[in-house]
Design an enzyme around this catalytic site. Sequence first.
Site, short mmCIF file in Angstrom:
data_model
loop_
_atom_site.label_atom_id
_atom_site.label_comp_id
_atom_site.label_asym_id
_atom_site.label_seq_id
_atom_site.Cartn_x
_atom_site.Cartn_y
_atom_site.Cartn_z
N ARG A 96 -3.29 13.70 -2.99
CA ARG A 96 -4.55 14.48 -2.98
C ARG A 96 -5.61 13.89 -2.06
O ARG A 96 -6.81 14.17 -2.20
CB ARG A 96 -5.10 14.68 -4.39
CG ARG A 96 -4.12 15.42 -5.29
CD ARG A 96 -4.79 16.12 -6.44
NE ARG A 96 -3.82 16.86 -7.24
CZ ARG A 96 -3.46 18.13 -7.03
NH1 ARG A 96 -3.98 18.80 -6.03
NH2 ARG A 96 -2.58 18.71 -7.82
N LEU A 97 -5.21 13.08 -1.11
CA LEU A 97 -6.14 12.59 -0.09
C LEU A 97 -6.09 13.56 1.09
O LEU A 97 -5.55 13.28 2.16
CB LEU A 97 -5.76 11.16 0.34
CG LEU A 97 -5.89 10.10 -0.75
CD1 LEU A 97 -5.47 8.74 -0.22
CD2 LEU A 97 -7.33 10.05 -1.26
#
Length: 202
Positions: free
Chosen positions: A179-180
């Site tokens: 989720r970066l």
Amino acid sequence: MMDTRVGIFAGEDPFVIARRWLAEAEGREISDPNAMALATVDPDGMPDVRVVLLKEIEPAGFVFYTNLESAKARQLDSGGNAAFVIHWKTLRRQIRVRGPVERVGDAMADAYFRSRPRESRVGAWASPQSRPIASRGALEAEVARLDAELGADPPRPPFWGGFRIRPLEMEFWADGAHRLHDRYKWSRPALDADFDVIRLGP
């Protein structure tokens, strides 16, 4: 530290990047890679959203077409601004856009309408979009009546046309591991100003 945009984010013109991403999606999405969720606000301030089809990315705007008597068109005309998001699941990317809206000219709307299949042109005449109808049968009967009446080359109805969204903000998003995600926002204070670009946190 300077953040250099490379790969899918490379380029100085956000409209060029948007066209490049759409072209990639056209080769991979199963259906309607040009589908976008269009958000508007009604006169009471209540938000509204629906999916429409993006038909052109111009050098300075995004164009779509609709019934000019529809709820969306009335909200666009009264509010003057809109937002949309296009999400491509296969690419794991999306584009978000916000800005003022204007109607496209008659000649441009005529040209696009003529490019549509005849059945879709007849349907545009028959549909009182966003307004109540008695039944599916009544709609089909109106299509049949107009099919016989309009001839081989139905003209554009006077109540059908296009809108152009001219962005003040454009955000390009790509899914990242853990989720970066990668996000870049292009923004400008006015339509005649240059865009500034910043990276946003995921």
